[in-house]
Design a protein around this motif. Structure first.
Motif, PDB file in Angstrom:
ATOM      1  N   ALA A  49      -1.078  -8.408  -6.436  1.00  0.00           N
ATOM      2  CA  ALA A  49      -2.241  -8.257  -5.566  1.00  0.00           C
ATOM      3  C   ALA A  49      -2.565  -6.788  -5.333  1.00  0.00           C
ATOM      4  CB  ALA A  49      -1.993  -8.967  -4.240  1.00  0.00           C
ATOM      5  N   THR A  50      -1.535  -5.988  -5.127  1.00  0.00           N
ATOM      6  CA  THR A  50      -1.727  -4.557  -4.889  1.00  0.00           C
ATOM      7  C   THR A  50      -2.402  -3.885  -6.077  1.00  0.00           C
ATOM      8  OG1 THR A  50       0.191  -4.452  -3.418  1.00  0.00           O
ATOM      9  CG2 THR A  50      -0.532  -2.386  -4.418  1.00  0.00           C
ATOM     10  N   GLU A  51      -2.062  -4.328  -7.268  1.00  0.00           N
ATOM     11  CA  GLU A  51      -2.586  -3.695  -8.478  1.00  0.00           C
ATOM     12  C   GLU A  51      -4.064  -3.993  -8.716  1.00  0.00           C
ATOM     13  OE1 GLU A  51       0.081  -5.213 -11.385  1.00  0.00           O
ATOM     14  OE2 GLU A  51       1.581  -3.621 -11.102  1.00  0.00           O
ATOM     15  N   VAL A  52      -4.571  -5.105  -8.177  1.00  0.00           N
ATOM     16  CA  VAL A  52      -5.946  -5.498  -8.502  1.00  0.00           C
ATOM     17  C   VAL A  52      -6.893  -5.486  -7.307  1.00  0.00           C
ATOM     18  CG1 VAL A  52      -5.313  -6.860 -10.521  1.00  0.00           C
ATOM     19  CG2 VAL A  52      -5.300  -7.943  -8.267  1.00  0.00           C
ATOM     20  N   VAL A  53      -6.378  -5.331  -6.098  1.00  0.00           N
ATOM     21  CA  VAL A  53      -7.263  -5.339  -4.940  1.00  0.00           C
ATOM     22  C   VAL A  53      -7.816  -3.940  -4.701  1.00  0.00           C
ATOM     23  CG1 VAL A  53      -5.587  -4.789  -3.106  1.00  0.00           C
ATOM     24  CG2 VAL A  53      -7.515  -6.339  -2.631  1.00  0.00           C
ATOM     25  N   ALA A  54      -9.036  -3.880  -4.186  1.00  0.00           N
ATOM     26  CA  ALA A  54      -9.699  -2.596  -3.963  1.00  0.00           C
ATOM     27  C   ALA A  54      -9.223  -1.958  -2.660  1.00  0.00           C
ATOM     28  CB  ALA A  54     -11.212  -2.795  -3.924  1.00  0.00           C
ATOM     29  N   ASP A  55      -9.349  -0.636  -2.595  1.00  0.00           N
ATOM     30  CA  ASP A  55      -9.103   0.095  -1.360  1.00  0.00           C
ATOM     31  C   ASP A  55     -10.188  -0.298  -0.345  1.00  0.00           C
ATOM     32  OD1 ASP A  55      -7.556   2.352  -0.089  1.00  0.00           O
ATOM     33  OD2 ASP A  55      -9.582   3.178   0.060  1.00  0.00           O
ATOM     34  N   PRO A  56      -9.904  -0.474   0.941  1.00  0.00           N
ATOM     35  CA  PRO A  56      -8.693  -0.094   1.672  1.00  0.00           C
ATOM     36  C   PRO A  56      -7.706  -1.237   1.897  1.00  0.00           C
ATOM     37  CG  PRO A  56     -10.390  -0.618   3.248  1.00  0.00           C
ATOM     38  CD  PRO A  56     -10.990  -0.856   1.878  1.00  0.00           C
ATOM     39  N   TRP A  57      -7.822  -2.326   1.162  1.00  0.00           N
ATOM     40  CA  TRP A  57      -6.948  -3.476   1.384  1.00  0.00           C
ATOM     41  C   TRP A  57      -5.509  -3.136   1.043  1.00  0.00           C
ATOM     42  CZ3 TRP A  57      -8.682  -7.973   3.551  1.00  0.00           C
ATOM     43  CH2 TRP A  57     -10.073  -8.108   3.653  1.00  0.00           C
ATOM     44  N   ARG A  58      -4.604  -3.644   1.881  1.00  0.00           N
ATOM     45  CA  ARG A  58      -3.180  -3.446   1.664  1.00  0.00           C
ATOM     46  C   ARG A  58      -2.455  -4.772   1.864  1.00  0.00           C
ATOM     47  NH1 ARG A  58      -5.269   0.385   0.114  1.00  0.00           N
ATOM     48  NH2 ARG A  58      -4.806   2.597   0.462  1.00  0.00           N
ATOM     49  N   VAL A  59      -1.349  -4.939   1.168  1.00  0.00           N
ATOM     50  CA  VAL A  59      -0.503  -6.111   1.373  1.00  0.00           C
ATOM     51  C   VAL A  59       0.485  -5.794   2.485  1.00  0.00           C
ATOM     52  CG1 VAL A  59       1.170  -7.686   0.354  1.00  0.00           C
ATOM     53  CG2 VAL A  59      -0.737  -6.829  -1.029  1.00  0.00           C
ATOM     54  N   VAL A  60       0.423  -6.553   3.550  1.00  0.00           N
ATOM     55  CA  VAL A  60       1.323  -6.383   4.687  1.00  0.00           C
ATOM     56  C   VAL A  60       1.824  -7.757   5.100  1.00  0.00           C
ATOM     57  CG1 VAL A  60       1.564  -5.587   7.066  1.00  0.00           C
ATOM     58  CG2 VAL A  60       0.082  -4.336   5.485  1.00  0.00           C
ATOM     59  N   ALA A  61       3.147  -7.940   5.071  1.00  0.00           N
ATOM     60  CA  ALA A  61       3.756  -9.215   5.469  1.00  0.00           C
ATOM     61  C   ALA A  61       3.117 -10.391   4.734  1.00  0.00           C
ATOM     62  CB  ALA A  61       3.658  -9.410   6.975  1.00  0.00           C
ATOM     63  N   ASP A  62       2.992 -10.252   3.433  1.00  0.00           N
ATOM     64  CA  ASP A  62       2.478 -11.319   2.567  1.00  0.00           C
ATOM     65  C   ASP A  62       1.024 -11.677   2.848  1.00  0.00           C
ATOM     66  OD1 ASP A  62       4.955 -11.562   1.266  1.00  0.00           O
ATOM     67  OD2 ASP A  62       5.700 -12.878   2.847  1.00  0.00           O
ATOM     68  N   LYS A  63       0.271 -10.728   3.387  1.00  0.00           N
ATOM     69  CA  LYS A  63      -1.153 -10.932   3.622  1.00  0.00           C
ATOM     70  C   LYS A  63      -1.915  -9.692   3.189  1.00  0.00           C
ATOM     71  CE  LYS A  63      -0.366 -13.953   7.607  1.00  0.00           C
ATOM     72  NZ  LYS A  63      -0.606 -14.164   9.057  1.00  0.00           N
ATOM     73  N   LEU A  64      -3.194  -9.873   2.859  1.00  0.00           N
ATOM     74  CA  LEU A  64      -4.072  -8.741   2.604  1.00  0.00           C
ATOM     75  C   LEU A  64      -4.756  -8.357   3.902  1.00  0.00           C
ATOM     76  CD1 LEU A  64      -5.781  -9.646  -0.804  1.00  0.00           C
ATOM     77  CD2 LEU A  64      -4.218  -7.745  -0.368  1.00  0.00           C
ATOM     78  N   VAL A  65      -4.689  -7.090   4.260  1.00  0.00           N
ATOM     79  CA  VAL A  65      -5.276  -6.634   5.514  1.00  0.00           C
ATOM     80  C   VAL A  65      -6.133  -5.396   5.260  1.00  0.00           C
ATOM     81  CG1 VAL A  65      -3.471  -7.589   6.987  1.00  0.00           C
ATOM     82  CG2 VAL A  65      -3.193  -5.310   6.032  1.00  0.00           C
ATOM     83  N   ALA A  66      -7.196  -5.279   6.051  1.00  0.00           N
ATOM     84  CA  ALA A  66      -8.078  -4.115   5.974  1.00  0.00           C
ATOM     85  C   ALA A  66      -8.828  -3.997   7.290  1.00  0.00           C
ATOM     86  CB  ALA A  66      -9.060  -4.238   4.816  1.00  0.00           C
ATOM     87  N   ALA A  67      -9.331  -2.804   7.563  1.00  0.00           N
ATOM     88  CA  ALA A  67     -10.122  -2.576   8.771  1.00  0.00           C
ATOM     89  C   ALA A  67     -11.214  -1.565   8.454  1.00  0.00           C
ATOM     90  CB  ALA A  67      -9.240  -2.078   9.912  1.00  0.00           C
ATOM     91  N   TYR A  68     -12.401  -1.790   9.027  1.00  0.00           N
ATOM     92  CA  TYR A  68     -13.548  -0.923   8.785  1.00  0.00           C
ATOM     93  C   TYR A  68     -14.125  -0.431  10.103  1.00  0.00           C
ATOM     94  CZ  TYR A  68     -13.599  -2.487   3.920  1.00  0.00           C
ATOM     95  OH  TYR A  68     -13.265  -2.745   2.616  1.00  0.00           O
TER      96      TYR A  68
END
Length: 223
Positions: free
Chosen positions: A14-33
């Motif tokens: 997931a980390t390799e293919v997801v765009a910034d600013p998404w991050r994998v945290v505790a088995d979830k994708l998280v982002a904030a804008y």
């Protein structure tokens, strides 16, 4: 990436293919804008909802004044899938179209672990006092907040007692008109009241092995 399929992904994939600013945290994708206002944030959320409905896949959305916080996971699979990455990347595109910047604050998650000799004996107490439901990780006897807002709790098997120190401590803040019901539920589930000296500001409880929790309210201590 194959669109919105629900093929499972590891955190690394997931980390390799997801765009910034998404991050994998505790088995979830998280982002904030950063949106600058609630009106602008609502416009952003409306566009996210349209994309989610089109994909038949839906994020958890936290709309605040000046920011929007997002979490993605595939609940039916109990893990990340291609559907999460596809929607995350679509949301990234929406944010770019609206000229929204990522929030500079760190994206984190917290989990609480309890060391125990007899997990089966103390787990009902923690489930009752926190008002949690069964989590996805059965191996760790996980408990989870039904609303998905508070930290999950998991249990670690001990080989021998460690009486020299308390193994964990919680402070749980509750509405003042709900604390007594929670207090009684915890005691019924095998807990013990250690002190009400500071009530109604807080009560100190413990499970049968001495792991402590304070039930706290906004009220001040009475003399």
């Amino acid at each position: 990436m194959t669109g919105s399929t629900r093929a499972p992904l590891t955190a690394k994939q997931a980390t390799e293919v997801v765009a910034d600013p998404w991050r994998v945290v505790a088995d979830k994708l998280v982002a904030a804008y950063r949106t600058g206002s609630m009106v602008r944030g609502l416009e952003f959320v409306a566009k996210i909802v349209d994309a989610a409905e089109e994909a038949d896949h839906h994020p958890d959305v936290d709309l605040r004044y000046g920011s929007v916080h997002l979490t993605l996971t595939t609940h039916s699979a109990h893990q990340l899938t291609e559907a999460d990455v596809a929607l995350a990347n679509r949301i990234t595109g929406i944010a770019a179209e609206m000229a929204l910047e990522k929030l500079a604050d760190p994206v984190t998650a917290i989990e609480l672990a309890i060391d125990a000799m007899d997990i089966g004996a103390i787990r009902p107490f923690w489930q009752a006092v926190l008002g949690y439901s069964d989590g996805n990780d059965k191996e760790l006897a996980e408990l989870a907040d039904p609303a998905g807002r508070l930290p999950s709790v998991w249990f670690q098997q001990m080989d021998e007692p460690r009486p020299q120190r308390n193994r964990i401590h919680f402070d749980l803040c509750l509405p003042h008109d709900e604390v007594h019901e929670r207090l009684q539920a915890a005691i019924t589930a095998g807990g013990q009241l250690l002190s009400d000296e500071f009530a109604p500001a807080w009560w100190i409880l413990a499970d049968s092995e001495g792991n402590e929790i304070c039930l706290c309210t906004w009220q001040e201590k009475t003399d």
